[in-house]
Design a protein around this motif. Structure first.
Motif, mmCIF file in Angstrom:
data_model
loop_
_atom_site.group_PDB
_atom_site.id
_atom_site.type_symbol
_atom_site.label_atom_id
_atom_site.label_comp_id
_atom_site.label_asym_id
_atom_site.label_seq_id
_atom_site.Cartn_x
_atom_site.Cartn_y
_atom_site.Cartn_z
ATOM 1 N N CYS B 114 31.943 37.697 42.213
ATOM 2 C CA CYS B 114 31.416 38.958 42.713
ATOM 3 C C CYS B 114 30.804 39.744 41.547
ATOM 4 O O CYS B 114 31.471 39.932 40.523
ATOM 5 C CB CYS B 114 32.559 39.750 43.355
ATOM 6 S SG CYS B 114 32.163 41.478 43.660
ATOM 7 N N HIS B 116 30.356 42.799 41.359
ATOM 8 C CA HIS B 116 30.988 44.121 41.226
ATOM 9 C C HIS B 116 32.333 44.023 40.497
ATOM 10 O O HIS B 116 32.576 44.726 39.531
ATOM 11 C CB HIS B 116 31.223 44.759 42.600
ATOM 12 C CG HIS B 116 29.986 44.835 43.440
ATOM 13 N ND1 HIS B 116 28.838 45.478 43.032
ATOM 14 C CD2 HIS B 116 29.700 44.335 44.673
ATOM 15 C CE1 HIS B 116 27.911 45.385 43.975
ATOM 16 N NE2 HIS B 116 28.404 44.683 44.977
ATOM 17 N N CYS B 117 33.240 43.153 40.993
ATOM 18 C CA CYS B 117 34.604 43.135 40.450
ATOM 19 C C CYS B 117 34.959 41.804 39.785
ATOM 20 O O CYS B 117 36.038 41.665 39.231
ATOM 21 C CB CYS B 117 35.613 43.443 41.561
ATOM 22 S SG CYS B 117 35.876 42.064 42.692
ATOM 23 N N CYS B 139 32.398 40.100 49.123
ATOM 24 C CA CYS B 139 33.564 39.813 48.285
ATOM 25 C C CYS B 139 34.819 40.197 49.056
ATOM 26 O O CYS B 139 34.935 41.315 49.541
ATOM 27 C CB CYS B 139 33.453 40.608 46.984
ATOM 28 S SG CYS B 139 34.939 40.514 45.984
ATOM 29 N N CYS B 142 37.135 42.931 46.626
ATOM 30 C CA CYS B 142 36.825 44.367 46.621
ATOM 31 C C CYS B 142 36.171 44.808 47.940
ATOM 32 O O CYS B 142 35.872 45.980 48.113
ATOM 33 C CB CYS B 142 35.942 44.730 45.430
ATOM 34 S SG CYS B 142 34.250 44.099 45.516
#
Ligand SMILES: [Zn+2]
Lengths: 251, 152
Positions: B114, B116-117, B139, B142
């Motif tokens: 992911c 983002h995380c 994802c 998150c």
């Protein structure tokens, strides 16, 4: 030879043009956002491929006609697409069934065209086949998902297959143009693709729990220009309206 | 005096992709060749997807950037073969994509993590995304959706 090649290229380009236009009619109307985006992207790929095929057709013809001229200024009797692609969208399932029946053919055709003796044809096929690999994966998965879905979706997919199957045979017809292309090593004889197509179809329809009709009767006349369905004229009147009303208008 | 070819590559590396402006046209791998033919500069460009609406904008941006740098005689050449592949994205381009929230292409046919995380529990929403070159993923760590730059 160049007249036959022009004819062959129009057949390729008119298939993607008319199907691309049909699929674009879904824009803003699909059942869910993701499917709307997927259909719009598929239409865009098909229109892009059209520019390549009809662009080359114009070049081969040598009369100074561009891809746009061929798309917007020919009338119904000059179109060379198979009847399958001009049929109405119907419901979402019918649209995806038509897409799969076409994608599976196009994937085989482009695979063979990558080996074309004409480098320009091979280049377009190389480019387009990468896009079509995604189209056929998605349309095949959706046919399976809906066919093997609810009772309602199953019924609708079976009805779509029953309605569309009689239009499959035309994609594998051969005439003098195909014979000339095969002899020159430019394109395969469409009939030679049928066994691989049938195998793919059988596998996907079995997974989708759908039955392929026994009758091999095939509606034809689109790719030879002998006779289109009534639907083509309606597509053209929408698609060509602007160029007809305002000749030479540009963006 | 003619500008050197490597200088021109640097200029083109300043031209953002119209749809994903964090990467340059050079990062995207669509500039195949830059060459002087006498007093004419020839730039060879390959399309990402044949129907990508950004193609004509890209040509316009290339032309504008090079004219701004004083190039007068310019020829843009379209090259179809070898067909564009995501393998041509630069390493710098891949890093910028991930920073921006787009997972870079991966040979495993799906994002590695992911953007983002960094989570690895991922699911595909759709094979097609906001532009022809992207797919939509989500994802499960998150719960955020993200774009994946798909392999082609
Ligand atoms: Zn995450």
């Amino acid at each position: 030879m160049s007249a036959d090649l022009f004819e062959f290229l129009c057949r390729m380009g008119d298939n993607t043009l008319i199907l691309g236009h049909r699929v674009s009619e879904w824009c803003g109307h699909s059942p869910v956002l993701e499917e709307d985006i997927a259909l719009a992207n598929t239409a865009l790929d098909l229109i892009g491929q059209t520019q390549l095929w009809l662009g080359l057709a114009g070049e081969v013809e040598g009369q100074g006609r561009s891809a746009d001229d061929l798309a917007f200024l020919r009338d119904a009797w000059d179109f060379r697409n198979v009847l399958l692609v001009e049929l109405p969208n119907g419901d979402f399932g019918q649209t995806l069934m038509r897409q799969f029946l076409f994608d599976a053919w196009q994937e085989l055709m482009l695979g063979a065209l990558k080996e074309s003796s004409d480098a320009r044809v091979a280049e377009i096929a190389e480019k387009a086949s990468k896009e079509v690999a995604y189209h056929v994966e998605r349309s095949g998965d959706t046919v399976i998902g809906l066919g093997d879905g609810t009772e309602e979706s199953h019924q609708r997919m079976q009805a779509a297959l029953d309605y569309l199957y009689p239009y499959v045979g035309e994609m594998f017809e051969s005439d003098a143009v195909d014979a000339a292309m095969a002899k020159a090593g430019i394109a395969p004889d469409p009939a030679s693709l049928r066994d691989a197509y049938d195998a793919r179809l059988a596998q996907v329809m079995a997974e989708a729990t759908l039955s392929i009709p026994d009758d091999r009767f095939a509606h034809a006349g689109g790719r030879t220009g002998r006779m289109h369905t009534e639907h083509l004229g309606h597509i053209l009147s929408t698609m060509q309206w602007l160029q007809r009303a305002y000749p030479g208008a540009t963006w | 005096m003619q500008p050197r070819v490597d200088e021109i590559w640097d200029w083109l590396d300043q031209v953002p992709d119209p749809e994903i402006p964090v990467i340059s046209l050079v990062d995207l791998g669509i500039i195949r060749d830059v060459e002087w033919q006498g007093d004419t500069l020839q730039v060879t460009v390959t399309p990402t997807y044949s129907g990508c609406p950004a193609t004509s904008v890209i040509n316009f941006e290339i032309e504008k950037a090079l004219r701004d740098h004083g190039i007068e005689k310019l020829e843009l050449k379209r090259q179809l073969s070898p067909a564009w592949t995501t393998d041509w994205l630069t390493e710098k381009g891949r890093e910028k994509l991930e920073d921006y929230g787009i997972a870079p292409p991966s040979p495993t046919k799906g994002p590695e993590r992911c953007p983002h995380c960094g989570g690895t529990h991922l699911e595909r929403i759709s094979e097609f995304g906001s532009t022809p070159c992207k797919a939509q993923w989500r994802c499960k760590d998150c719960l955020e959706p993200f774009d994946y730059f798909k392999c082609i």
